[in-house]
Design an enzyme around this catalytic site. Structure first.
Site, PDB file in Angstrom:
ATOM      1  N   MET A  53      11.185  18.974  91.133  1.00  0.00           N
ATOM      2  CA  MET A  53      11.134  20.101  90.214  1.00  0.00           C
ATOM      3  C   MET A  53      12.511  20.750  90.250  1.00  0.00           C
ATOM      4  O   MET A  53      12.994  21.146  91.320  1.00  0.00           O
ATOM      5  CB  MET A  53      10.068  21.112  90.640  1.00  0.00           C
ATOM      6  CG  MET A  53       9.886  22.226  89.624  1.00  0.00           C
ATOM      7  SD  MET A  53       9.324  21.630  88.013  1.00  0.00           S
ATOM      8  CE  MET A  53       7.549  21.822  88.199  1.00  0.00           C
TER       9      MET A  53
ATOM     10  N   GLY B 236      14.341  14.413  88.381  1.00  0.00           N
ATOM     11  CA  GLY B 236      14.413  13.288  89.321  1.00  0.00           C
ATOM     12  C   GLY B 236      14.576  12.013  88.512  1.00  0.00           C
ATOM     13  O   GLY B 236      13.885  11.804  87.525  1.00  0.00           O
ATOM     14  N   LYS B 237      15.548  11.183  88.934  1.00  0.00           N
ATOM     15  CA  LYS B 237      15.845   9.977  88.148  1.00  0.00           C
ATOM     16  C   LYS B 237      14.643   9.045  88.028  1.00  0.00           C
ATOM     17  O   LYS B 237      14.415   8.451  86.971  1.00  0.00           O
ATOM     18  CB  LYS B 237      17.009   9.219  88.788  1.00  0.00           C
ATOM     19  CG  LYS B 237      18.349   9.900  88.632  1.00  0.00           C
ATOM     20  CD  LYS B 237      19.429   9.129  89.370  1.00  0.00           C
ATOM     21  CE  LYS B 237      20.660   9.983  89.582  1.00  0.00           C
ATOM     22  NZ  LYS B 237      21.300  10.402  88.331  1.00  0.00           N
TER      23      LYS B 237
ATOM     24  N   ASP C   2      19.358   7.839  82.007  1.00  0.00           N
ATOM     25  CA  ASP C   2      17.951   7.574  82.354  1.00  0.00           C
ATOM     26  C   ASP C   2      17.210   6.961  81.169  1.00  0.00           C
ATOM     27  O   ASP C   2      16.388   6.056  81.342  1.00  0.00           O
ATOM     28  CB  ASP C   2      17.255   8.870  82.798  1.00  0.00           C
ATOM     29  CG  ASP C   2      17.737   9.347  84.162  1.00  0.00           C
ATOM     30  OD1 ASP C   2      18.277   8.521  84.931  1.00  0.00           O
ATOM     31  OD2 ASP C   2      17.579  10.544  84.454  1.00  0.00           O
TER      32      ASP C   2
END
Ligand code: ADP
Length: 279
Positions: A3, A30-31, A227
């Site tokens: 988070m 977060g990847k 991403d």
């Protein structure tokens, strides 16, 4: 999965100083989670292998994955806090970031359900925001089962031999490629280097190469482009597309991600990617 707790300030506080911030928001990040969601949006049938805490952030983050259609059979809930990133953004855009791994730090080993999900997958995608032991274990399980391993080597750090030997496709930007070095990259069968607005480059076994330009878009925020690229590449690879076509699919996804403002997931849907590729 983290988070992100994002506060905006006029200037950074000095040690011991308390200042008033302006705005605050929480953003799932977060990847691993971002790439899982990007893959689901790009048309993949995705299972997330990861860990969240038993804190309220864990509930929110798990619900976020569910809302995006990402499977949670491999999502562990462990006593304690979920991973968080404390981010302050100052006027002018500079930021400071403190990452506390929390539950992510427990992913040095994988439970039997997580292991089986990896064996049953068409591809495994890894990043380096969990302990290296967990990445190496997951990649080793995949490789032993004949499942291609796509490693987004970010945040970049030295890779153990056991992991290098298990990787099928490395996905890196130019800085990460330079940090890893040719000696390491040459041991990996397929190398994908992202080049920002210039697209991406591919080098395969026996020296085959391909270069794909990124579609021209009105880029407003490149956060999340990498991403989106990795998630879409994983989907294309799992469908057995030839590397050049897989890169085209991924470049379109990365380009579309730059047209969306703000933190959080900016990855496009499969139909948006197809529309852009159809011109
Ligand atoms: P990272 O953010 O991980 O450093 P890049 O900046 O190389 O990764 O971006 C990843 C991909 O996103 C690129 O390969 C490209 O396909 C797409 N992309 C990034 N910036 C742009 C841009 N300005 N215009 C079009 N596509 C872009």
């Amino acid at each position: 999965m983290n988070m992100d707790l994002v506060g905006t300030v006029a200037h950074f506080p000095a040690p011991g100083e308390t200042i008033l911030g302006r705005e605050f928001r929480t953003v799932p990040g977060g990847k691993g989670a971002n790439q899982a969601i990007a893959a689901a949006r790009a048309g993949g049938d995705v299972q997330f292998v990861g860990a969240l805490g038993t804190d309220p952030f864990g509930d929110t983050l798990a619900a976020h994955l569910a809302a995006e259609g990402v499977g949670r059979d491999g999502l562990d809930r462990v006593d304690g806090v979920s991973g968080i990133a404390l981010i302050t953004v100052a006027d002018g855009g500079e930021n400071t970031i403190v990452v506390v791994p929390g539950a992510n730090g427990t992913l040095a080993d994988l439970n039997p359900v997580q292991q089986q999900l990896i064996r049953d997958a068409d591809v495994l995608v890894c990043q380096l925001e969990i302990p290296m032991a967990g990445v190496t274990r997951g990649a080793g399980i995949a490789a032993a089962a004949g499942v291609p391993v796509l490693l987004n080597a970010s945040p970049v750090t030295a890779l153990p031999d056991e992991l290098i030997d298990a990787v099928t496709v490395a996905i890196v930007n130019e800085g990460e490629a330079a940090d890893l070095g040719d000696a390491v990259l040459q041991r990996i069968p397929h190398l994908v280097t992202t080049l920002g607005a210039a697209g991406a480059r591919y080098r395969g076994p026996e020296g085959t190469t391909a270069a794909v330009g990124a579609p021209a878009v009105n880029a407003v925020d490149t956060t999340g482009a990498g991403d989106a690229f990795t998630g879409a590449l994983a989907v294309a690879w799992s469908r057995g597309l030839p590397p050049a076509e897989a890169l085209e699919y991924a470049c379109a996804a990365g380009a579309l991600a730059t047209t969306v403002f703000g933190a959080g997931v900016s990855a496009p849907t499969e139909s948006a990617i197809r529309e852009l590729l159809a011109g």
